[in-house]
Scaffold this active site. Structure first.
Site, PDB file in Angstrom:
ATOM      1  N   CYS A   2       0.737  -1.116   0.046  1.00  0.00           N
ATOM      2  CA  CYS A   2       0.023   0.022   0.060  1.00  0.00           C
ATOM      3  C   CYS A   2       0.985   1.116  -0.002  1.00  0.00           C
ATOM      4  O   CYS A   2       2.155   0.971   0.276  1.00  0.00           O
ATOM      5  CB  CYS A   2      -0.940   0.005   1.257  1.00  0.00           C
ATOM      6  N   ARG A  27       0.900   1.639  -6.220  1.00  0.00           N
ATOM      7  CA  ARG A  27       1.331   0.773  -5.089  1.00  0.00           C
ATOM      8  C   ARG A  27      -0.071  -0.079  -4.704  1.00  0.00           C
ATOM      9  O   ARG A  27       0.197  -0.841  -3.696  1.00  0.00           O
ATOM     10  CB  ARG A  27       2.077   1.395  -3.931  1.00  0.00           C
ATOM     11  N   TRP A  72      -3.749  -1.693  -1.077  1.00  0.00           N
ATOM     12  CA  TRP A  72      -3.988  -2.839  -2.051  1.00  0.00           C
ATOM     13  C   TRP A  72      -4.245  -4.120  -1.016  1.00  0.00           C
ATOM     14  O   TRP A  72      -3.570  -4.237   0.017  1.00  0.00           O
ATOM     15  CB  TRP A  72      -2.437  -3.391  -2.648  1.00  0.00           C
ATOM     16  N   ASN A  98       0.759  -0.295   6.094  1.00  0.00           N
ATOM     17  CA  ASN A  98       1.288  -0.960   5.203  1.00  0.00           C
ATOM     18  C   ASN A  98       1.766  -2.399   5.811  1.00  0.00           C
ATOM     19  O   ASN A  98       2.699  -2.256   6.637  1.00  0.00           O
ATOM     20  CB  ASN A  98       2.257  -0.510   4.222  1.00  0.00           C
ATOM     21  N   GLY A  99       1.293  -3.482   5.282  1.00  0.00           N
ATOM     22  CA  GLY A  99       2.068  -4.835   6.026  1.00  0.00           C
ATOM     23  C   GLY A  99       0.563  -5.859   6.510  1.00  0.00           C
ATOM     24  O   GLY A  99      -0.314  -5.695   6.228  1.00  0.00           O
ATOM     25  N   GLU A 472       8.952 -13.897 -19.785  1.00  0.00           N
ATOM     26  CA  GLU A 472       8.833 -12.475 -19.653  1.00  0.00           C
ATOM     27  C   GLU A 472       7.643 -11.745 -20.563  1.00  0.00           C
ATOM     28  O   GLU A 472       6.779 -11.164 -20.187  1.00  0.00           O
ATOM     29  CB  GLU A 472      10.121 -11.916 -19.514  1.00  0.00           C
ATOM     30  N   LYS A 476       4.176 -10.255 -19.331  1.00  0.00           N
ATOM     31  CA  LYS A 476       3.941  -9.152 -19.653  1.00  0.00           C
ATOM     32  C   LYS A 476       2.392  -8.913 -20.145  1.00  0.00           C
ATOM     33  O   LYS A 476       1.369  -8.139 -19.869  1.00  0.00           O
ATOM     34  CB  LYS A 476       4.794  -8.261 -20.505  1.00  0.00           C
ATOM     35  N   GLU A 479      -0.196  -9.903 -17.542  1.00  0.00           N
ATOM     36  CA  GLU A 479      -0.442  -8.787 -16.612  1.00  0.00           C
ATOM     37  C   GLU A 479      -1.430  -7.931 -17.140  1.00  0.00           C
ATOM     38  O   GLU A 479      -2.249  -7.403 -16.439  1.00  0.00           O
ATOM     39  CB  GLU A 479       0.727  -8.325 -16.115  1.00  0.00           C
ATOM     40  N   HIS A 495       5.970 -31.770 -26.248  1.00  0.00           N
ATOM     41  CA  HIS A 495       5.766 -32.572 -24.979  1.00  0.00           C
ATOM     42  C   HIS A 495       4.427 -32.509 -24.102  1.00  0.00           C
ATOM     43  O   HIS A 495       4.266 -32.912 -23.043  1.00  0.00           O
ATOM     44  CB  HIS A 495       6.937 -32.663 -23.827  1.00  0.00           C
ATOM     45  N   LYS A 593       2.563  -2.668  -7.386  1.00  0.00           N
ATOM     46  CA  LYS A 593       4.029  -2.603  -7.929  1.00  0.00           C
ATOM     47  C   LYS A 593       4.878  -3.641  -6.969  1.00  0.00           C
ATOM     48  O   LYS A 593       5.805  -4.179  -7.598  1.00  0.00           O
ATOM     49  CB  LYS A 593       4.311  -1.289  -7.933  1.00  0.00           C
TER      50      LYS A 593
END
Ligand code: M6R
Length: 598
Positions: A2, A27, A72, A98-99, A472, A476, A479, A495, A593
């Site tokens: 957050c 955030r 968040w 935050n936490g 990656e 991207k 997301e 396979h 983030k």
């Protein structure tokens, strides 16, 4: 994670806090709120983005002190009630956090037994209630309350009694800003960088009292000094600069960021990489274990191969959340790759490694971060602030920084002759210009996104250094476009995953130098014969792959850095597909983030 911002000064606190929250929105953007120091306290909070709070709150206030939060969600749905700040019933104490407070349920039961009434489902709300029961000034009350908390927290508190913000930090970042006639609090510097660049990073266990003209810090009851540092970027660097999205700006910033990454770190005459990490650390270990998450994990997978190639050292890369600790602690160098330096999974893997006796190194973007402070050595990637939730320029800077470390390790271990080191270093110095040449093809990438972007599933393949880039590229796309996208080692397609390939599943193949393109060509033939469209990224002189693919993007010749250049095409492809679908590119749903919970 957050975002937290706090202000104490002579001006109206409300606009300062709302501006800070807008900057911190990357955030978390589930809800936002502000508490102004009035008597009793005034709280405005709203589910949704900061703009919703701006609409709901007045334009100005009389208060010159307050705190704000952008959330968040971890505990409790993203509702108005669960938005921070949280206050006690009498509105005398309010808190942003935050936490995660691990023992919140037990504390809440205890408080409810004593008659406290809770308004939210959050873990945080126990804190203002505990503050209301404690004794003394706010700083003493918070000192007593944190004794009772288990878990991680960056807490910023205000009381109705005085113009001050009191903060406490444990396993979650907090920074204070030294202004003129005002002081600031932030979960990171972005919160207040438009007002001051002079900052002090708080340490675990710190409690600080911030007033308009003083910042006092204590740890374990003792008064402590925290160095005042000057951040070397300004508010412009964190703004969009004319681009539609931060992500696009950051994709285009890569040449500049990479120039900073390599600047004064290559001595091509002597074949040396000039880094702050000591030669002994690089020479004395027989094994390197990278720990990282998400995009940083992909950079670590890339680096693992470079370490084996340049330094002849056995290297592994593991998801930090899956890491069980070093195999042979005394012989192992554990490298934490983390843009933010605050990712809880990465920090806990690194702490485990340190506890077991391994030497630890952080490769991070964030000066003063927990990873930087807790590891034995730190190498900065120097990418500048990255606001878009989807990491772009920091991936490029991580790979180039790690390549420099791999060269330094190769030289320190006598595994890489100076002439070969010089040629790798020359390539690294040329990466920024080569990335620019790739960026110049954005129009073609946008057209390709229009052609294939409406499909719902995408596969990315590559071998060797192309494999992390395939992962990656897929990350991207998923997301920011919300499409199903998977990356595979190209040889693995047959396979199993080949069963999913149809004419409606475009396959993006990384086939540059450094990725065994000839072998991947066979896999391209396999998907083509099932009707899938193929977009290939090849080296400038590759013929065969180019002939077979429906669309070909070429990268300049650059040895082991060619897959990194291929990644820039994949970043632009993801961006343009997401734009086509009108997704909230800088704030993808459910993400933040930096993830400061395990
Ligand atoms: O700050 P870190 O590099 O430790 O973050 C790790 C991941 O959370 C991060 O890379 C995430 O995967 C990004 N959203 C990717 O774009």
């Amino acid at each position: 994670m957050c975002g937290i911002v706090g202000y104490v000064g002579d001006d109206d606190a409300l606009p300062v806090i709302l501006d800070g929250l807008k900057r911190l929105e990357y955030r978390g953007y589930d809800s936002a709120g502000v508490c102004l120091r009035t008597d009793p306290l005034t709280v405005h909070k709203k589910a949704g983005e900061v703009d919703e709070l701006v609409e709901a709150a007045p334009e100005s206030s009389e208060a010159t002190c307050g705190v704000g939060h952008t959330r968040w969600s971890t505990h409790g749905e993203p509702t108005d009630e669960n938005a921070h700040p949280h206050a006690d019933e009498a509105r005398r104490y309010a808190v942003v956090h935050n936490g995660i407070i691990d023992n919140h349920a037990e504390l809440r039961d205890e408080l409810e037994d004593r008659g406290h009434v809770f308004e939210s489902d959050t873990d945080t709300e126990v804190v203002p209630h505990l503050l209301s029961e404690a004794e003394g000034e706010l700083v003493e009350r918070l000192g007593a309350v944190v004794e009772r908390l288990e878990g991680s927290y960056a807490l910023a508190c205000v009381s109705a009694d005085s113009d001050e913000v009191v903060v406490a930090r444990q396993d979650s970042p907090l920074v204070v800003g030294h202004g003129d006639d005002a002081n600031y609090v932030g979960s990171d510097v972005t919160a207040f960088v438009e007002h001051t660049r002079r900052v002090s990073y708080l340490h675990d266990g710190d409690i600080a009292r911030v007033t308009a003209d003083s910042i006092e810090v204590w740890n374990d009851g003792e008064s402590v000094d925290r160095a005042v540092e000057t951040v070397d970027w300004d508010v412009e660097a964190a703004e969009k600069g004319g681009y539609e999205h931060y992500m696009l700006k950051e994709i285009h910033e890569q040449p500049r960021a990479l120039r900073k990454t390599v600047s004064e770190r290559t001595d091509e005459v002597e074949g040396e990489a000039l880094l702050d990490v000591s030669d002994e650390v690089l020479a004395e270990h027989d094994r390197v274990e990278f720990v990282a998450c998400g995009t940083s994990y992909h950079a670590a997978l890339y680096a693992r191969r470079l370490f084996e190639e340049y330094a002849d050292i056995s290297a592994t890369a593991e998801y930090a959340s899956e890491y069980d600790g070093p195999h042979a602690p005394e012989e192992t160098l554990v490298v934490a790759v983390t843009q933010s330096g605050e990712t809880a999974d990465t920090l806990s893997a690194t702490r485990r490694a340190a506890r077991e006796g391994a030497t630890t190194v952080a490769v991070t973007n964030t000066v003063g971060s927990t990873a930087a402070r807790e590891t034995d050595e730190t190498v900065y990637i120097r990418a500048g602030p990255e606001i878009g939730v989807a990491a772009t320029k920091t991936f490029a800077s991580q790979v180039v920084t790690l390549a420099l470390v791999a060269v330094a390790a190769g030289r320190a271990r006598d595994a890489l002759p100076a002439s070969e080191a010089s040629s790798v270093l020359a390539d690294l110095r040329d990466v920024p210009g080569a990335v620019q040449r790739v960026l110049d093809n954005e129009d073609r990438v946008a057209e390709t996104a229009e052609e294939y972007g409406w499909d719902d599933a995408f596969f990315y393949v590559g071998r060797r250094l192309g494999y992390p880039v395939a992962l990656e590229g897929a990350l991207k796309l998923k997301e920011i476009s919300y499409d199903h996208a998977e990356g595979f080692p190209a040889g693995e397609l047959k396979h199993g995953p080949l069963a999913l390939v149809t004419p409606d599943t475009p396959v993006l193949a990384v086939m540059t130098d450094g990725t065994r393109p000839r072998e991947t060509l066979n896999n391209v033939k396999e998907v083509e014969s099932r009707g899938a469209p193929v977009v290939a990224v090849t080296s400038s002189d590759a013929d065969e792959g180019a002939r077979l693919a429906d669309t070909v993007f070429r990268v300049p010749s650059l040895g082991d850095m060619e897959p990194l250049l291929a990644n820039v095409y994949l970043q632009m492809f993801a961006y343009h597909v997401a734009r086509l679908k009108d997704r909230p590119i800088d704030k993808p749903r459910n993400l933040a983030k930096s993830v400061t919970v395990e």
